[in-house]
Scaffold this active site. Structure first.
Site, PDB file in Angstrom:
ATOM      1  N   GLU A   1     -36.972  45.701  -5.387  1.00 12.96           N
ATOM      2  CA  GLU A   1     -36.360  46.542  -4.367  1.00 12.96           C
ATOM      3  C   GLU A   1     -37.429  47.145  -3.461  1.00 12.96           C
ATOM      4  O   GLU A   1     -37.138  47.585  -2.373  1.00 12.96           O
ATOM      5  CB  GLU A   1     -35.458  47.608  -4.991  1.00 12.96           C
ATOM      6  CG  GLU A   1     -36.126  48.647  -5.884  1.00 12.96           C
ATOM      7  CD  GLU A   1     -36.706  49.842  -5.131  1.00 12.96           C
ATOM      8  OE1 GLU A   1     -37.799  50.286  -5.498  1.00 12.96           O
ATOM      9  OE2 GLU A   1     -36.068  50.315  -4.181  1.00 12.96           O
TER      10      GLU A   1
ATOM     11  N   HIS B   1     -32.185  47.082  -8.219  1.00  9.49           N
ATOM     12  CA  HIS B   1     -32.894  48.184  -8.868  1.00  9.49           C
ATOM     13  C   HIS B   1     -33.106  47.910 -10.356  1.00  9.49           C
ATOM     14  O   HIS B   1     -34.169  48.163 -10.905  1.00  9.49           O
ATOM     15  CB  HIS B   1     -32.107  49.486  -8.716  1.00  9.49           C
ATOM     16  CG  HIS B   1     -32.354  50.181  -7.420  1.00  9.49           C
ATOM     17  ND1 HIS B   1     -31.739  49.813  -6.248  1.00  9.49           N
ATOM     18  CD2 HIS B   1     -33.154  51.224  -7.105  1.00  9.49           C
ATOM     19  CE1 HIS B   1     -32.147  50.593  -5.271  1.00  9.49           C
ATOM     20  NE2 HIS B   1     -33.016  51.466  -5.762  1.00  9.49           N
TER      21      HIS B   1
END
Lengths: 543, 337
Positions: free
Chosen positions: B10, B306
């Site tokens: 991310e 994530h």
């Protein structure tokens, strides 16, 4: 390094009521603390005492937005916030009483708040350096802007708006700086006459001269030996300045050695009709002609003392009195002076006014001789060849061998280049003229080399200052090592030796009295002994 | 010295925070490079600096590159000291992210700690205080981690001004975590919270939520709270025997109350329609305590970037193996060994 912002409290935009709704509105002073990429350690908040309550509210809101920030209140009297004079002096007083610590803090002047007058004042104070920092311009959020967002909700409409830090030092901007750089390069190349010179000292000097020519109107002094290119350089400085729109007037160039007596005064400063016999008309004079332009005075060391005094006044006050006139006239010119003399020495001897020297040597550039710039001989040969070709309308080139021979000679110690670029120019002109079909051959080059050697030998002998000549012959270091007494004697001996074809002949001249009383004479032996005392040989002196 | 490429996965603040946490827990220096490379504003932003400073404070770390916009940070942790800490976070940051950065090292520091966190508590840029208390802490408790959280003031974006306390009971043993079954659905709860905005907003949000889940009965809670600035957040909670899932949507200007409710309901429906236990936001946060403890497993909905990124960094640091395998459509198993 701490970041400190200086902001005037905005009595309109920062004042959005006491209710929670104020957080939906863009408030410039608060907005500075709502950006995730701007951290301000201290805010110096400037406001009128009447706005104390607003200031307290803003201070509290800043704490919530940025607890790390310390807010310091400063009171000013903005009784007439639209009156330029009072606002400026209030803010100037603020700046003067402020202790700036530029080594530890960097300053941002916030210019969105306050009246336009206040913003203009802040800008002026920042530009003038009273506020030694950058400008911080905040602006309201753009409508319908979807900025980058790392949030979970995906969009968090912000009342922070936008900001921009503006550095008034324009050289800090890449784009602007590269334009400056390009112009500087063009200007530098222009001053070099387009010749790609390689000598580092020369190049550094020209780069600085470019900046000075573009930025300064002060006098420039160009020193250097004859033929080193002083007048060409002055000409190019003039053209560069004219090209950049810095001056409008003419280039007026004059060699002071040609100005003598009464003629000098009237030539330089002009005269009124009837000022002296023969003054049948008004004459404006060279200084007047150079009004709004550039005056190049070559050989300024040759200017008479009276003229020097007048010139000093003309430089300082831009005013002078033409010969025979009763009224002053004015002329605004930039002065470039040239000389191959040591003006400091002249001044010491009383031949040149010290005050004038101090006025004209603010920017002093010493043009090296061609011999001191061996790496620049080649590009200058190219330049001279092209110049000759375009003048004569015929393409000229060296053949390979000829080129090598000429180049290696021109960079050797044998090549004196005593008249510098004048010698080089003359040499190429001769080669170009004699070149059949535009080809310069090895034979032609060898002839030319002989010609140059002869010329320099002659010019060497014609040097009538025996001290200088001796210094040249045995080297400055060795010469300076001698007592003045010995220098004088050796200079005399040198003069005799150079006029003699042998040691014996020199001996006959030197010992003209004593040898008549001696039974046997060995003149050459006596000369050798004499010279040994100074550690030099006859051949050395008679080169 | 571990070197972590901050642009992986991310590529944002999470890589940075996870690296700091691991560095402190393991006492292993770390260099994080390419921080937020490729973002519009690359390098550290204020919120990241806040976490870095908090981390530095609890372990007296030697830090290089702690400036705004810095893309390279060297972090050499010292010994983590338990105790009382006060972290004030500006409106651009989030108190819960600071909490997540420091709670594990403090937990393992040998004695109890107390945190006072000031700033945004419900600001939509990170899990809210409610999420931490209702969803996250109960799962930690199952690992033997005892943290109590107490809200003092609400803090919304942009005014902030919130405050909460976290009491962290020290432990040296984090037990294995297993959660692959939800159990029975006990209740659905909607909490509409608002400060300084017209009362009809929360009423409309709750009414709309009722419409969405009818005929299932939703417990409706209206919280009108005091705060420095205005704010609104709608939180929906599905309480099962083994898990409480919590989804949240922030109410914003120019977004109608109904749209806020629709968004929240859609999120919760996605969760309800699957069999997985752990929701998106909880999943990536559970990895750290599991990896530092005795591992375990859980099922989750489709893994977010994530989650994957966190798994990679943890593996690089700790050497624990984390496998994420697909069980069925919208059901994945995460195994930390």
């Amino acid at each position: 390094m701490k970041t400190v912002a200086i902001s005037i409290l905005g009595t309109v935009l920062d004042k959005r009521g006491k209710r929670g709704k104020r957080w939906d509105k863009w408030r410039p002073t608060v907005s500075m603390f709502q950006h995730d990429d701007l951290m301000i350690d201290r805010l110096d908040l400037v406001f009128d005492r009447n706005s104390q309550r607003l200031a307290d509210q803003v201070t509290e809101d800043i704490y919530h937005a940025s607890p790390e920030t310390k807010v310091v209140h400063h009171y000013v009297n903005f009784e007439h916030p639209w009156d330029f004079e009072t606002v400026y002096s209030e803010l100037l007083d603020f700046c003067r009483s402020y202790t700036f610590k530029p080594s530890r803090e960097q300053y941002l002047t916030h210019i969105t708040t306050g009246t336009h007058v206040a913003q203009i004042c802040l800008y002026l104070l920042t530009e003038a350096g009273y506020l030694p920092g950058k400008l911080l311009q905040t602006s309201p959020p753009r409508k319908n802007s979807a900025g980058e967002n790392e949030t979970h909700s995906g969009k968090n409409q912000s009342s922070a708006g936008e900001y921009q830090i503006i550095d008034l030092d324009l050289s800090k901007y890449d784009q602007i700086a590269s334009r400056f750089q390009k112009e500087h390069k063009e200007g530098t190349s222009y001053l070099k006459g387009g010749i790609e010179t390689n000598n580092p000292a020369f190049n550094t000097m020209i780069e600085q001269l470019e900046k000075v020519s573009v930025r300064s109107n002060e006098p420039i002094l160009i020193t250097g030996p004859t033929g080193a290119g002083k007048s060409q350089l002055a000409q190019r400085v003039y053209e560069l300045r004219k090209h950049r729109g810095i001056i409008e007037g003419n280039l007026v160039a004059v060699n002071c050695a040609t100005l003598r007596g009464e003629n000098a005064m009237s030539a330089l400063f002009g005269h009124k009709k009837g000022a002296f016999t023969g003054a049948t008309t008004d004459r404006p004079g060279l200084l007047k002609e150079a009004d709004q332009g550039l005056l190049f005075l070559d050989e300024i060391g040759e200017l008479g003392i009276d003229e020097q005094a007048m010139l000093l006044r003309a430089i300082e006050d831009k005013r002078f009195i033409p010969f025979g006139a009763d009224k002053e006239t004015s002329s605004n010119f930039q002065l470039i002076a040239g000389t191959n003399k040591d003006l400091a020495k002249y001044a010491h001897e009383g031949k040149f006014r010290e005050d004038l020297l101090a006025r004209i040597d603010l920017w002093e550039y010493n043009l090296p001789s061609l011999k001191e710039r061996p790496e620049d001989i080649e590009p200058n040969i190219e330049y001279e060849i092209e110049k000759f070709a375009s003048k004569s309308g015929q393409l000229i080139s060296f053949n390979k061998t000829a080129r090598d021979i000429y180049l290696s000679f021109s960079q050797s110690p044998e090549a004196k280049w005593s008249a510098n670029f004048r010698d080089l120019n003359a040499s190429i002109t001769r080669l170009g003229t004699l070149a059949d079909g535009g080809r310069i051959t090895a034979g032609l080059v060898k002839e030319e080399i002989d010609r140059l050697k002869t010329k320099w030998k002659v010019s060497k002998q014609s040097n009538d200052n025996p001290i200088e000549m001796t210094k040249d012959l045995i080297g400055e270091a060795r010469f300076n090592h001698l007592d003045l007494y010995d220098q004088i004697i050796l200079a005399g001996i040198t003069k005799v030796c150079r006029n003699s074809n042998s040691m014996a002949e020199a001996g006959r001249t030197l010992f003209n009295q004593s040898r008549t009383t001696k039974k046997s004479t060995n003149d050459s032996h006596r000369v050798r002994q004499l010279l040994e005392k100074y550690g030099v040989s006859f051949d050395e002196l008679n080169r | 010295m571990k070197i972590i490429d901050g642009s992986q996965g991310e590529g944002g603040g999470q890589v940075f925070r996870t690296s700091l946490t691991l560095s402190m827990c393991l006492g292993e220096p770390v260099t994080i490079t390419n921080i937020r490379a490729g973002r519009k504003k690359p390098g550290l932003l204020r919120q990241h600096l806040t976490c870095l400073k908090a981390a530095q404070e609890i372990c007296e770390a030697k830090v290089k590159g702690a400036t705004l916009g810095s893309t390279l940070v060297e972090f050499i942790p010292g010994k983590v000291r338990a105790g009382k800490y006060h972290f004030a976070v500006g409106s651009a940051g989030s108190t819960t992210l600071v909490f997540q950065t420091v709670y594990l090292p403090l937990l393992l520091a040998g004695s109890d700690s107390e945190l006072l966190l000031e700033g945004g508590t419900h600001n939509g840029m990170a899990p809210s205080f409610d999420f931490i208390r209702q969803s996250f802490l109960p799962e930690l408790e199952k690992m033997g981690v005892m943290i109590e959280a107490e809200l003092e003031r609400f803090g919304f974006y942009p005014a902030g001004g919130g405050a909460w306390k976290a009491y962290i009971r020290s432990t040296d043993k984090i037990v294995s975590y297993q959660n692959e079954r939800r159990g029975e659905l006990l209740s659905l709860t909607a909490v509409a919270t608002s400060a300084q905005i017209p009362g009809h907003v929360v009423d409309r949000e709750l009414r709309r939520v009722t419409d969405h889940f009818s005929p299932i009965c939703v417990d409706l809670n209206k919280r009108l709270v005091k705060s420095v600035g205005p704010g609104n957040i709608l939180s929906l909670q599905a309480k099962y025997e083994e898990i409480t899932e919590c989804v949240e949507v922030i109410g914003e200007r120019s977004v109608s109350a109904e749209v806020v409710a629709d968004n929240a309901a859609d999120k919760l429906k996605t969760y309800l329609s699957s069999n997985s236990v752990i929701g998106e936001y909880l999943a990536d946060q559970l990895l750290l305590p599991m990896a530092l403890g005795a591992g375990g497993s859980f099922t989750t909905i489709e893994p977010s970037l994530h989650l994957k990124t966190n798994a990679e960094i943890i593996q690089a640091f700790v050497g624990t193996k984390i496998t994420i395998s697909k069980l069925a459509s919208n059901s994945w198993k995460v195994l930390v060994s």
